[in-house]
Design an enzyme around this catalytic site. Structure first.
Site, PDB file in Angstrom:
ATOM      1  N   HIS A  10     -47.375  87.162  23.295  1.00 11.13           N
ATOM      2  CA  HIS A  10     -46.653  85.483  23.387  1.00 11.13           C
ATOM      3  C   HIS A  10     -46.276  85.098  22.172  1.00 11.13           C
ATOM      4  O   HIS A  10     -45.461  84.293  21.824  1.00 11.13           O
ATOM      5  CB  HIS A  10     -48.138  84.664  24.003  1.00 11.13           C
ATOM      6  CG  HIS A  10     -47.928  83.368  24.088  1.00 11.13           C
ATOM      7  ND1 HIS A  10     -48.550  82.510  22.994  1.00 11.13           N
ATOM      8  CD2 HIS A  10     -47.551  82.439  24.854  1.00 11.13           C
ATOM      9  CE1 HIS A  10     -48.212  81.392  23.178  1.00 11.13           C
ATOM     10  NE2 HIS A  10     -47.522  81.292  24.436  1.00 11.13           N
ATOM     11  N   ARG A  26     -38.853  81.171  31.464  1.00  8.34           N
ATOM     12  CA  ARG A  26     -40.155  81.540  31.898  1.00  8.34           C
ATOM     13  C   ARG A  26     -40.970  80.492  32.391  1.00  8.34           C
ATOM     14  O   ARG A  26     -41.497  79.551  31.771  1.00  8.34           O
ATOM     15  CB  ARG A  26     -40.912  82.197  30.721  1.00  8.34           C
ATOM     16  CG  ARG A  26     -40.222  83.445  30.065  1.00  8.34           C
ATOM     17  CD  ARG A  26     -40.795  83.990  28.702  1.00  8.34           C
ATOM     18  NE  ARG A  26     -40.533  85.420  28.591  1.00  8.34           N
ATOM     19  CZ  ARG A  26     -39.500  85.348  27.487  1.00  8.34           C
ATOM     20  NH1 ARG A  26     -39.137  84.539  26.887  1.00  8.34           N
ATOM     21  NH2 ARG A  26     -39.058  86.558  27.052  1.00  8.34           N
ATOM     22  N   ARG A  31     -37.636  81.811  36.423  1.00  9.21           N
ATOM     23  CA  ARG A  31     -38.507  82.988  36.914  1.00  9.21           C
ATOM     24  C   ARG A  31     -39.583  82.366  37.428  1.00  9.21           C
ATOM     25  O   ARG A  31     -40.456  81.491  36.754  1.00  9.21           O
ATOM     26  CB  ARG A  31     -38.606  84.091  35.695  1.00  9.21           C
ATOM     27  CG  ARG A  31     -39.559  85.253  36.435  1.00  9.21           C
ATOM     28  CD  ARG A  31     -39.831  86.184  35.502  1.00  9.21           C
ATOM     29  NE  ARG A  31     -40.819  85.953  34.446  1.00  9.21           N
ATOM     30  CZ  ARG A  31     -41.239  86.363  33.198  1.00  9.21           C
ATOM     31  NH1 ARG A  31     -40.321  87.626  33.008  1.00  9.21           N
ATOM     32  NH2 ARG A  31     -41.671  86.006  32.331  1.00  9.21           N
ATOM     33  N   GLU A  53     -38.372  95.862  36.978  1.00 11.27           N
ATOM     34  CA  GLU A  53     -39.487  96.145  35.567  1.00 11.27           C
ATOM     35  C   GLU A  53     -40.550  97.364  35.925  1.00 11.27           C
ATOM     36  O   GLU A  53     -41.052  97.773  34.799  1.00 11.27           O
ATOM     37  CB  GLU A  53     -40.248  94.952  35.442  1.00 11.27           C
ATOM     38  CG  GLU A  53     -39.657  93.549  35.085  1.00 11.27           C
ATOM     39  CD  GLU A  53     -40.464  92.421  35.300  1.00 11.27           C
ATOM     40  OE1 GLU A  53     -40.924  91.845  34.279  1.00 11.27           O
ATOM     41  OE2 GLU A  53     -40.706  91.980  36.273  1.00 11.27           O
TER      42      GLU A  53
END
Length: 469
Positions: free
Chosen positions: A87, A196, A243, A339
């Site tokens: 992050h 995101r 997403r 993924e």
């Protein structure tokens, strides 16, 4: 003799407690380039993040989504834990704040209030101010001078700040924080390859369930749609791929309402992404209602993307949720992240579900295929984007999608790597999505790769013609 020895020991002890300016205090992974100087603010409790003021250097074990306002105020960020896909690394690059991650013991090595300088490229933290010009000159023998030639060699070219090459392979940008949307749009990227949603939701300081409980479903939908709209506005008419929620439980647990989150030993392998969405369909339908609201308002550049499917069944169930909310799949593009090893092996079946695009999420592909925790600094050196199996897997997905006219993109940290950009352009990927600070370099590398492909094709055609004669 005894007195001299005592004085020497005293001086040595004083030196240990009061190290000279320029003494290295910590070292980690340079996650966001730039040099920053300021007072270190050691944050050991996330509730103390509100104490960060303009110009402070945040020093903490690991950042979290609700620390973003503090990160925006800071001049630099240093963490004990995390790697290049953590992050702290992702957000600092987007904010343009120098950062170092994975230092191990920075929260112990640095004192609160101590003035430090961090180099977000070298990954070093030293006491005091940055070196003066004269000192930097003395170091020039050990630090190669940056020139146009070395930039070309390294894939980081700056022939002209004004010139933006045109490429058939689109170069897009990753966005996590709507407040950084205009900065991202100013890169002239071809769109947003990854917005995101979790950073939007988690910045409220509440879990989605808690937010709905406190404010109601309509307020939740409004919150999401208004934040996405900031990005869609900044880029319109360029496409924005947003997403749905992909927040691991340990991040949600830090928020108000997080006490009800399950405790998982490895949250990255746990209850996140589409698996959580399918288990809690009413919540993801609220997210999808935000998309539909923006579509109805005329934002035809907004696309929906689902994270972490394992197979076609996951994608089919997600598609059915879109249908229930009323999203017109014929009018608006939608797709899925690739993924996991299972999704790579299932790419043909996933394509058959009608996706318009797939996105290679290399941060997860690498950690799952190589069994390397991407947030664990102890194994960060094993996080290898260039492992042969990773390259082969991505090439297979691109080839399958090209055969069925399905767009492909890459959204992980690899999308900001010029060398990887060259490889993917050669494989025929439709687009790459990079960090804000990497868009220009990636575009130039892609342009050169495309020129080489065209030149090689022309040479091959010429050779074939000569043979026929």
């Amino acid at each position: 003799m005894t007195q001299k020895k005592t004085e020497a020991i005293s001086e040595e002890t004083e030196s240990e407690h009061n190290p000279e300016p320029g003494t290295e205090l910590a070292r980690g992974y340079g996650a966001s380039p730039g040099v920053a100087t300021g007072p270190a603010r050691v944050i050991k409790d996330i509730d103390d993040a509100g104490q960060i003021t303009e110009g402070d250097v945040i020093v903490t074990e690991m950042t979290a989504p609700d620390m973003v306002p503090a990160m925006q105020r800071s001049t630099g960020i240093i963490t004990d834990n995390g790697g290049m896909t953590s992050h702290a690394a992702i957000v600092s690059r987007e904010l343009g704040v120098p950062a170092i991650v994975g230092c191990g013991d920075a929260t112990e090595a640095l004192s609160d209030g101590q003035r430090v300088t961090l180099d977000g490229e070298k990954g070093t933290v030293v006491i005091g101010e940055p070196k003066s010009e004269s000192e930097s000159t003395l170091d020039s023998e050990s630090t190669p001078e940056r020139t146009a030639e070395t930039d070309r060699t390294n894939g980081s070219i700056d022939d002209s700040a004004e010139y933006v090459p045109t490429t058939a392979t689109e170069v897009k940008v990753n966005v996590s924080i709507p407040g950084a949307a205009q900065r991202a749009a100013d890169t002239n990227a071809d769109g947003v390859g990854l917005l995101r949603l979790e950073h939007i939701l988690l910045s409220t300081g509440k879990t989605p369930d808690q937010y709905v409980a406190d404010h109601g479903e309509e307020a939740f939908v409004k919150e999401i749609s208004e934040e996405i709209r900031k990005v869609a506005d900044a880029f319109y008419p360029r496409p924005v791929r947003a997403r749905t929620l992909d927040a691991p439980t340990d991040e949600l647990a830090e928020l108000e309402g997080g006490e009800s989150e399950p405790i998982e030993h490895n949250p990255m392998l746990g209850y996140r992404g589409i698996r959580r969405s399918l288990q809690e369909p009413e919540m993801v339908k609220l997210e999808l209602r935000a998309f539909k609201r923006l579509h109805d308002m005329g934002y035809d550049n907004l696309e929906v993307m689902f994270p972490l499917p394992n197979d076609a069944e996951d994608v089919r169930r997600a598609r059915e949720l879109m249908d229930k909310v009323g999203i017109d799949r014929d009018a608006y593009d939608w797709g899925a992240m690739i993924e996991t090893p299972a999704s790579i092996r299932s790419i043909d079946e996933i394509i058959d579900e009608g996706v318009d695009f797939v996105a290679l999420g290399t941060n997860d592909i690498v950690q799952f295929m190589l069994a390397v925790d991407r947030n664990n600094a102890m194994v960060a050196d094993r996080f290898d984007n260039y492992h042969p199996t990773i390259l082969e897997a991505m090439a297979e997905v691109i080839e399958a999608c090209n055969e069925h006219d399905v767009d492909t993109t890459i959204t992980g940290q690899s999308g900001s790597d010029p060398e990887m950009a060259k490889f993917l352009a050669e494989q025929g990927i439709s687009s790459l999505s990079s960090n804000i600070d990497a868009v220009d370099d990636v575009r130039r590398v892609v342009a050169r790769a495309e020129q080489e492909l065209l030149l090689n094709a022309a040479r091959d055609a010429s050779d074939d013609s000569t043979l026929l004669e």
